[in-house]
Design a protein around this motif. Structure first.
Motif, short mmCIF file in Angstrom:
data_model
loop_
_atom_site.label_atom_id
_atom_site.label_comp_id
_atom_site.label_asym_id
_atom_site.label_seq_id
_atom_site.Cartn_x
_atom_site.Cartn_y
_atom_site.Cartn_z
N GLY A 228 70.55 11.24 -47.31
CA GLY A 228 69.27 11.05 -46.64
C GLY A 228 68.29 10.18 -47.39
N ASN A 229 68.49 10.02 -48.70
CA ASN A 229 67.62 9.16 -49.51
C ASN A 229 68.16 7.75 -49.64
N GLY A 230 69.27 7.47 -48.96
CA GLY A 230 69.83 6.12 -49.00
C GLY A 230 70.74 5.85 -50.18
N VAL A 231 71.12 6.89 -50.92
CA VAL A 231 72.01 6.70 -52.07
C VAL A 231 73.45 6.62 -51.58
N VAL A 232 74.15 5.54 -51.93
CA VAL A 232 75.55 5.34 -51.56
C VAL A 232 76.42 5.91 -52.68
N THR A 233 77.27 6.87 -52.33
CA THR A 233 78.13 7.54 -53.31
C THR A 233 79.59 7.34 -52.91
N ILE A 234 80.42 7.02 -53.90
CA ILE A 234 81.86 6.89 -53.71
C ILE A 234 82.54 7.98 -54.51
N MET A 235 83.49 8.65 -53.88
CA MET A 235 84.26 9.69 -54.55
C MET A 235 85.74 9.44 -54.34
N GLY A 236 86.53 9.79 -55.33
CA GLY A 236 87.97 9.62 -55.21
C GLY A 236 88.71 10.71 -55.95
N ARG A 237 89.85 11.12 -55.42
CA ARG A 237 90.66 12.14 -56.06
C ARG A 237 92.06 11.60 -56.25
N ALA A 238 92.49 11.55 -57.51
CA ALA A 238 93.84 11.10 -57.86
C ALA A 238 94.70 12.33 -58.11
N PRO A 239 95.67 12.61 -57.27
CA PRO A 239 96.50 13.80 -57.46
C PRO A 239 97.44 13.63 -58.66
N ALA A 240 97.85 14.77 -59.23
CA ALA A 240 98.85 14.72 -60.30
C ALA A 240 100.17 14.21 -59.72
N THR A 241 100.77 13.25 -60.38
CA THR A 241 102.03 12.66 -59.93
C THR A 241 103.03 12.69 -61.07
N MET A 242 104.25 13.05 -60.74
CA MET A 242 105.33 13.13 -61.73
C MET A 242 104.92 14.05 -62.88
N HIS A 243 104.79 13.52 -64.09
CA HIS A 243 104.52 14.35 -65.27
C HIS A 243 103.09 14.21 -65.77
N ASP A 244 102.16 13.73 -64.92
CA ASP A 244 100.75 13.69 -65.32
C ASP A 244 100.30 15.09 -65.73
N SER A 245 99.42 15.17 -66.72
CA SER A 245 98.90 16.48 -67.15
C SER A 245 98.18 17.19 -66.02
N SER A 246 97.42 16.44 -65.23
CA SER A 246 96.74 17.00 -64.05
C SER A 246 96.22 15.82 -63.24
N GLY A 247 95.55 16.13 -62.13
CA GLY A 247 94.92 15.08 -61.35
C GLY A 247 93.61 14.67 -61.98
N ARG A 248 92.96 13.68 -61.35
CA ARG A 248 91.67 13.18 -61.82
C ARG A 248 90.72 13.01 -60.65
N SER A 249 89.43 13.20 -60.91
CA SER A 249 88.40 12.98 -59.90
C SER A 249 87.39 11.98 -60.41
N TYR A 250 86.85 11.20 -59.46
CA TYR A 250 85.84 10.19 -59.78
C TYR A 250 84.65 10.38 -58.83
N VAL A 251 83.44 10.21 -59.35
CA VAL A 251 82.22 10.26 -58.55
C VAL A 251 81.29 9.17 -59.06
N CYS A 252 80.82 8.31 -58.15
CA CYS A 252 79.90 7.27 -58.61
C CYS A 252 78.82 6.99 -57.57
#
Length: 511
Positions: A228-252
């Motif tokens: 509502g304040n006009g702030v543009v936010t991008i979010m992304g979720r990278a799932p754990a694949t193969m032997h990755d320790s875990s997934g990752r999340s991004y917020v900007c």
């Protein structure tokens, strides 16, 4: 007016969670991850090469069979990109007892993953051995691959890496606090092009172009929202694949647009130029059922008007703020108004009576689909309609809204138009000082006992909710939200849940 960019800012006390990417908020840190696989004695390598195309990846085995050289290119996806990017890195065995016998390569979503098999050439050593890439030296030689020098003493191509990480011969520590700090590091594997995790360009027309790296996030894992304040936010979720320790999340939070900005003007190019919109732009987690913040229906049997308003978190004694009613000038709402408040949804039955007897039995009302023609005036007397501003907005279907309207599907999450005070988005997150995560997720219509939270084998925390059909709703609704990544083996019983009034709140303690 130019659209301003919001530059990333480190936390005043802790700095950036991951110095490899200013927008990463959880999961394994660093541009690379290395792991010794105990069950097979193979070596697993994850390399973040955002933007890379699978067909450009080249893997060369060094003649000594001690090291592999990985290169690849990320083309310009937009004319506004500063340039293409070329990647290159060398990794492999640091020991003198083994050699690489087989290489498997997997490329997807800007990440290259390798499984290096090995065989012994010296049987008088332990069954496992260490390998290079845990920490690259700061004084890398200017060879074609940074940090790779095939002419080191003793003839070992990766001898310059020895001793840099003496405690982690079985793998890197993806949660090493050394990867947290106040300064973002340039990507060490970029040979040509930008080494930054983002770039911006102010366009001549006042617009703004942004390139954001979120390695590991698939095309359908991105969320773009304008609050509502006009702030543009991008979010992304990278799932754990193969032997990755875990997934990752991004917020900007990347830009500020004027209030009332038409979000449809934002052009989004996800990985490989594929855009996947949300089923319902009113809630990014809704998977089926009627879309939109509201639903309107003309009841043929009684000629009453049914209204469903999603007001998540609302109690019976409080409301958000909206207006709805008759658009025609031939009727008025009688004193018979029924309201039902349950699970974050307000439902109304509006009864009406005619003040212009020559009009049809049904009439249109605000928020449904509005006729383009002028409504009749009672007895020729001018009448000011409080909802006249709705007229002509949606010319088809004046008996009801279309809850399956494709106009409600798209790539941007809409702010709630009826929120007068407080957050307008259907979720919010907060990183806690102890490393945990707090989340508020709106799922209007879902009773408290119909929420379910699960942690799968890859550490993905998923919330599910089922909103049943109530009164004259077109159908029920289902929500599915993958909201966080925790380490594999995490005890899901530690997650604290507070479901109430169509909202679920979670507190996920750190491991």
């Amino acid at each position: 007016m130019s659209i301003p960019h919001i530059a990333p800012v480190p936390h005043p006390r802790d700095g950036y969670y991951a110095t490899n990417n200013p927008y990463q908020v959880n999961g394994p840190k660093g541009f690379t991850e290395f792991k010794y696989l105990e069950e097979t004695h193979d070596l697993f390598v994850r390399l973040d090469f955002p933007g890379i195309q699978k067909e450009s990846v080249i893997i060369l085995l060094e003649p000594s069979k001690k090291a592999v050289i990985v290169t690849g290119e990320a083309p310009k996806e937009s004319k506004h990109d500063s340039s293409h990017r070329k990647y290159g890195i060398a990794t492999g065995l640091i020991c003198d007892c083994c050699e690489i016998s087989n290489i498997q390569c997997f490329v997807g979503d800007g990440v290259v993953r390798l499984i290096l098999s090995k065989q012994k050439i010296n049987l008088r050593v332990p069954i496992f051995c260490s390998f290079g890439g845990a920490r690259m030296p700061t004084d890398a030689s200017p060879n074609i691959i940074r940090g790779y020098n095939p002419e080191v003493a003793g003839g070992h191509p990766l001898a310059h890496l020895r001793g840099l990480n003496p405690e982690g011969c079985r793998g890197t520590d993806p949660f090493d606090p050394a990867f947290t700090g106040p300064t973002i590091r340039p990507h060490p594997s970029v040979l040509e092009g930008s080494t930054s995790a983002y770039e911006t360009k102010q366009l001549s027309n006042g617009g703004l172009y942004l390139r954001i790296d979120m390695p590991g996030v698939p095309s359908d894992g991105f969320i773009v929202a304008v609050d509502g304040n006009g702030v543009v936010t991008i979010m992304g979720r990278a799932p754990a694949t193969m032997h990755d320790s875990s997934g990752r999340s991004y917020v900007c939070k990347v830009a500020i647009v004027p209030r009332g900005y038409d979000w449809r003007r934002i052009k989004i190019i996800a990985k490989h130029g594929v855009i996947h919109g949300f089923y319902a732009m009113n809630n990014p987690y809704q998977a089926n059922g009627p879309k939109g913040f509201a639903e309107f229906k003309y009841l043929e049997d009684t000629h009453d008007l049914f209204v469903r308003l999603d007001l998540p978190g609302v109690k019976k004694e409080t409301v958000y703020g909206t207006s709805v009613g008759l658009l025609c000038d031939c009727c008025e709402i009688s004193n018979n108004i029924h309201n039902f408040v349950e699970d974050g949804v307000v439902r109304l039955i509006l009864s009406k009576k005619k003040i212009y007897p020559h009009a049809p039995n049904f009439c249109s009302f605000g928020g449904a689909t509005i006729p383009t023609g002028d409504a009749p005036v009672a007895d020729g007397t001018p009448y000011v309609n409080l909802l006249a501003h709705f007229r002509g907005l949606i010319p088809k279907g004046r008996r009801c809204t279309d809850p399956g309207d494709p106009a409600f599907t798209g790539p941007v999450v809409l702010p709630h138009p009826s929120v007068l005070e407080g957050p307008m988005m259907p979720y919010e997150t907060k990183q806690l000082s102890n490393g945990g995560l707090y989340m508020r997720v709106d799922m209007p219509g879902v009773p408290s006992e119909k929420f379910m939270v699960a942690v799968d084998g890859d550490g993905v925390v998923t919330i599910m909710g089922r909103a049943p059909v109530t009164m004259h709703d077109t159908s029920g609704r289902t929500y599915v939200a993958k909201v966080a990544n925790v380490p594999r083996g995490y005890d899901g019983g530690r997650i604290k849940l507070v479901p109430k009034h169509g909202v679920i709140r979670l507190t996920i303690p750190s491991n």
